[in-house]
Design an enzyme around this catalytic site. Structure first.
Site, PDB file in Angstrom:
ATOM      1  N   ILE A 161      15.331  82.398  46.243  1.00  0.00           N
ATOM      2  CA  ILE A 161      16.109  81.273  46.758  1.00  0.00           C
ATOM      3  C   ILE A 161      15.250  80.402  47.679  1.00  0.00           C
ATOM      4  O   ILE A 161      14.883  80.809  48.790  1.00  0.00           O
ATOM      5  CB  ILE A 161      17.400  81.764  47.464  1.00  0.00           C
ATOM      6  N   ALA A 213      19.189  88.621  36.743  1.00  0.00           N
ATOM      7  CA  ALA A 213      19.806  87.458  36.081  1.00  0.00           C
ATOM      8  C   ALA A 213      19.016  86.206  36.474  1.00  0.00           C
ATOM      9  O   ALA A 213      19.340  85.539  37.455  1.00  0.00           O
ATOM     10  CB  ALA A 213      21.274  87.323  36.470  1.00  0.00           C
ATOM     11  N   PHE A 225      20.326  76.506  47.143  1.00  0.00           N
ATOM     12  CA  PHE A 225      21.084  76.698  45.904  1.00  0.00           C
ATOM     13  C   PHE A 225      20.799  78.125  45.444  1.00  0.00           C
ATOM     14  O   PHE A 225      19.649  78.453  45.118  1.00  0.00           O
ATOM     15  CB  PHE A 225      20.562  75.680  44.888  1.00  0.00           C
ATOM     16  N   ALA A 226      21.821  79.002  45.454  1.00  0.00           N
ATOM     17  CA  ALA A 226      21.573  80.425  45.193  1.00  0.00           C
ATOM     18  C   ALA A 226      22.264  80.882  43.918  1.00  0.00           C
ATOM     19  O   ALA A 226      23.422  81.292  43.929  1.00  0.00           O
ATOM     20  CB  ALA A 226      22.026  81.258  46.392  1.00  0.00           C
ATOM     21  N   GLU A 255      14.285  76.458  37.354  1.00  0.00           N
ATOM     22  CA  GLU A 255      15.291  75.579  36.727  1.00  0.00           C
ATOM     23  C   GLU A 255      15.166  75.612  35.202  1.00  0.00           C
ATOM     24  O   GLU A 255      15.300  74.603  34.511  1.00  0.00           O
ATOM     25  CB  GLU A 255      15.220  74.156  37.290  1.00  0.00           C
ATOM     26  N   GLY A 263     -15.673  70.456  39.085  1.00  0.00           N
ATOM     27  CA  GLY A 263     -16.639  71.557  39.105  1.00  0.00           C
ATOM     28  C   GLY A 263     -16.302  72.541  40.214  1.00  0.00           C
ATOM     29  O   GLY A 263     -15.116  72.765  40.503  1.00  0.00           O
ATOM     30  N   GLY A 264     -17.327  73.084  40.867  1.00  0.00           N
ATOM     31  CA  GLY A 264     -17.115  74.089  41.922  1.00  0.00           C
ATOM     32  C   GLY A 264     -16.200  73.600  43.032  1.00  0.00           C
ATOM     33  O   GLY A 264     -15.372  74.355  43.562  1.00  0.00           O
TER      34      GLY A 264
END
Ligand SMILES: Cc1cc2nc3c(=O)[nH]c(=O)nc-3n(C[C@H](O)[C@H](O)[C@H](O)COP(=O)(O)OP(=O)(O)OC[C@H]3O[C@@H](n4cnc5c(N)ncnc54)[C@H](O)[C@@H]3O)c2cc1C
Length: 392
Positions: free
Chosen positions: A164, A137, A130-131, A368, A344-345
């Site tokens: 994308i 923009a 979906f591009a 999205e 923790g770690g």
């Protein structure tokens, strides 16, 4: 499957309960949480196995085109994403992108387009993308510059798209271009561009904190037949928003799956880790954390399945989907952070599940529609309703 009581909520039907339980059993057997090094190969393999097992039928609409139902079933999409995300971020990604990438075709495509693309998507034989976004923009989608000039029975595309998902491995891309029928959002059209179309290229592969195929695309004098247009000329923005209205709720569901996994991991660790002559879970400070995590998860789940249920009943869910996405993604970030703290770690060691989740959740608060965009959508809708009611 850990806590499954939410499956009995009235938002869901019996078929959804069956779906969630059988997918969980399948994922337990077939999907490992840890991923290999070659993310492209891993994604292709996941799409194939999700397709062969029949799960991708839920990603497309239209029984005659390979869909599990005629309209996209939002609750099924959400349950599948939630379940896969609990097992593996990449499996969720592979499923989600088949749906998002072909969503415009499911919702607004011609019979011929559905025939040529949806069945292959549902079988895992074609990978979709979906591009919409561009370098200048992103949140402001209507500012898009990628141009589509009509030349006879073709559209000639010149420009770039970025961020994308599936960029580099997709077989086709639904690309949104400015065709100029009217200014701003009313002059955009959606086109299906096959990856082997002359003039279409991957300009750059982008590496992100939770690896998945991602790219910047470039179109140079890229000629696409007008028969590849999805929806009417100039209606592309509406097609994009309709697609996002379905899949935005499913992003929230994926966040929910990540958060559930984090809570499961935290419970397992807190009840085993010994310190000061007891286990970590015996401390009230830990219990407060666990209580908050569980409550955050249930609040998000209620919003997710409310939005999905409303959409499946034919209601507009712009506000509800935005609320679900905002609360589920922001909440999951906090739940996962608490899980890392409980570990923790060990929580920051590469590829430990909570460390993976910590990286995987981050971009869901951005794509999205970033959280700030969801806030604006909700507020705009509230103010519109307030104005329409004429309340002083
Ligand atoms: C991992 C990943 C996968 C993606 N996949 C896809 C894809 O498959 N297809 C596609 O088309 N796009 C995709 N995107 C792009 C995504 O939708 C954009 O990144 C997103 O819309 C934000 O745009 P931007 O990155 O240009 O940020 P900008 O628009 O520059 O926004 C930056 C920040 O500004 C803030 N902001 C935005 N609007 C406002 C406002 N009105 N008021 C105050 N603050 C505001 C937000 O915090 C936002 O994060 C993907 C992105 C990522 C990170």
């Amino acid at each position: 499957m850990a806590d499954t009581r939410y499956l009995d909520w009235p938002f869901l039907d019996e078929r959804h309960r069956v779906l969630a339980r059988s997918l969980d059993a399948w994922a337990t057997e077939h999907i490992a949480h840890a991923h290999g090094l070659d993310v492209d190969a891993e994604c292709r393999a996941l799409v194939r196995s999700l397709g062969a097992a029949g799960w991708l039928h839920h990603a497309v609409g239209g029984i005659e085109y390979g869909g599990a139902s005629d309209a996209l079933d939002t609750r099924a999409l959400c349950l599948i994403r939630e379940t896969l995300a609990r097992h593996s971020g990449l499996a969720d990604f592979a499923f989600a992108m088949q749906g998002l990438g072909s969503g415009a075709i499911s919702l607004a495509g011609t019979g011929d387009q559905k025939q040529r693309y949806l069945a292959r998507v549902a079988q895992g034989e074609a990978i979709a993308a979906f591009a919409l976004s561009e370098p200048d923009a992103g949140s402001d989608v209507a500012a898009m510059a990628c141009a589509g000039r009509i030349d006879g029975d073709h559209v000639v595309i010149d420009g770039e798209k970025t961020w994308i998902s599936n960029g580099g491995i997709a077989d086709f891309y639904v690309v949104f271009v400015r065709t100029g029928e009217a200014p701003g959002a009313r002059g955009i059209s959606a086109l299906v561009v096959d990856a082997d179309t002359p003039g279409f290229e991957i300009a750059e592969r982008i590496e992100v904190i939770a690896p998945h195929p991602l790219a910047r695309l470039r179109c140079t004098n890229c000629r696409v037949p007008l028969t590849q247009r999805v929806g009417a000329a100039g209606e592309g923005f509406k097609v994009a928003m309709r697609t996002l209205d379905v899949f935005r709720t499913s992003v929230a569901a994926a966040a929910l799956g990540f958060a559930r996994r984090a809570l499961d991991e935290a419970l397992a660790r807190a009840t085993r880790r010994r310190m000061f002559n007891q286990v970590l879970a015996d401390f009230q400070l830990t219990q407060a954390k666990l209580a908050q995590m569980a409550t955050t998860i249930d609040s998000a789940a209620l919003l997710v399945y409310r939005a999905a249920w409303m959409r499946d009943r034919g209601h507009s869910v712009t506000r509800e989907a935005a609320m679900a996405k905002m609360v589920a993604t922001e909440g999951a970030q906090k739940v996962i952070d608490d899980a890392v703290q409980i570990f923790g770690g060990l929580g920051v060691v590469s590829e430990v599940p909570v460390e993976r989740l910590y990286r995987e959740i981050r971009s869901l608060r951005i794509y999205e529609g970033a959280t700030e965009v969801q806030q604006l959508i909700i507020a705009r809708d509230l103010l519109k309703e307030f104005g329409a009611a004429g309340v002083k």
